[in-house]
Write a protein that holds these residues in place. Structure first.
Motif, short mmCIF file in Angstrom:
data_model
loop_
_atom_site.label_atom_id
_atom_site.label_comp_id
_atom_site.label_asym_id
_atom_site.label_seq_id
_atom_site.Cartn_x
_atom_site.Cartn_y
_atom_site.Cartn_z
N ASP A 17 0.83 -1.20 0.00
CA ASP A 17 0.00 0.00 0.00
C ASP A 17 0.87 1.25 0.00
O ASP A 17 0.60 2.20 -0.75
CB ASP A 17 -0.94 -0.01 1.21
CG ASP A 17 -1.96 1.10 1.14
OD1 ASP A 17 -2.56 1.30 0.05
OD2 ASP A 17 -2.15 1.77 2.17
N TYR A 18 1.93 1.27 0.80
CA TYR A 18 2.85 2.41 0.81
C TYR A 18 3.56 2.54 -0.54
O TYR A 18 3.76 3.65 -1.04
CB TYR A 18 3.88 2.30 1.93
CG TYR A 18 3.30 2.53 3.30
CD1 TYR A 18 2.50 3.64 3.56
CD2 TYR A 18 3.55 1.65 4.34
CE1 TYR A 18 1.97 3.85 4.81
CE2 TYR A 18 3.02 1.86 5.60
CZ TYR A 18 2.23 2.97 5.83
OH TYR A 18 1.72 3.17 7.07
N TYR A 19 3.93 1.43 -1.12
CA TYR A 19 4.58 1.46 -2.44
C TYR A 19 3.65 2.10 -3.48
O TYR A 19 4.07 2.96 -4.26
CB TYR A 19 4.96 0.04 -2.86
CG TYR A 19 5.37 -0.08 -4.29
CD1 TYR A 19 6.63 0.32 -4.70
CD2 TYR A 19 4.51 -0.61 -5.25
CE1 TYR A 19 7.03 0.21 -6.02
CE2 TYR A 19 4.89 -0.73 -6.57
CZ TYR A 19 6.14 -0.31 -6.95
OH TYR A 19 6.52 -0.41 -8.25
N LYS A 60 1.13 4.15 -2.87
CA LYS A 60 0.93 5.56 -2.54
C LYS A 60 2.09 6.42 -3.02
O LYS A 60 1.88 7.50 -3.56
CB LYS A 60 0.74 5.73 -1.04
CG LYS A 60 -0.61 5.29 -0.55
CD LYS A 60 -0.75 5.51 0.94
CE LYS A 60 -2.07 4.97 1.45
NZ LYS A 60 -2.21 5.12 2.89
#
Length: 88
Positions: free
Chosen positions: A58-60, A62
């Motif tokens: 998810d961070y990747y 974003k």
């Protein structure tokens, strides 16, 4: 001639600790870049990360959306959905 006084042990400890911290940061940076590069080039690895560490993926996504206006999240989910339908 001025007499030489020994360096305090505290400064030796500080210098040694700084070297260790610098090396540890360099190793962590290299490892994180390696994971990022692999996530960026390998869809199967992203699928593995999605199954085991979904918060990291998810961070990747974003970061990709903020920096590059990427739609990689939608493409990956469509491919994985299609692969899931093939298996069934």
């Amino acid at each position: 001639m001025l007499p030489k006084s020994p360096k305090p042990a505290f400064w030796k400890f500080i210098k040694g600790s700084a070297k260790v911290i610098f090396i540890a940061e360099a190793v962590c940076f290299a490892a994180s870049y390696g994971v990022y590069y692999r996530m960026n080039t390998n869809r199967e690895f992203r699928h593995y990360i999605n199954e085991n560490f979904p918060f990291a993926l998810d961070y990747y996504y974003k970061v990709g959306e903020v920096l590059g206006n990427s739609n990689l999240r939608q493409v990956d989910s469509a491919v994985w959905r299609a692969e899931g339908e093939k298996r069934e």
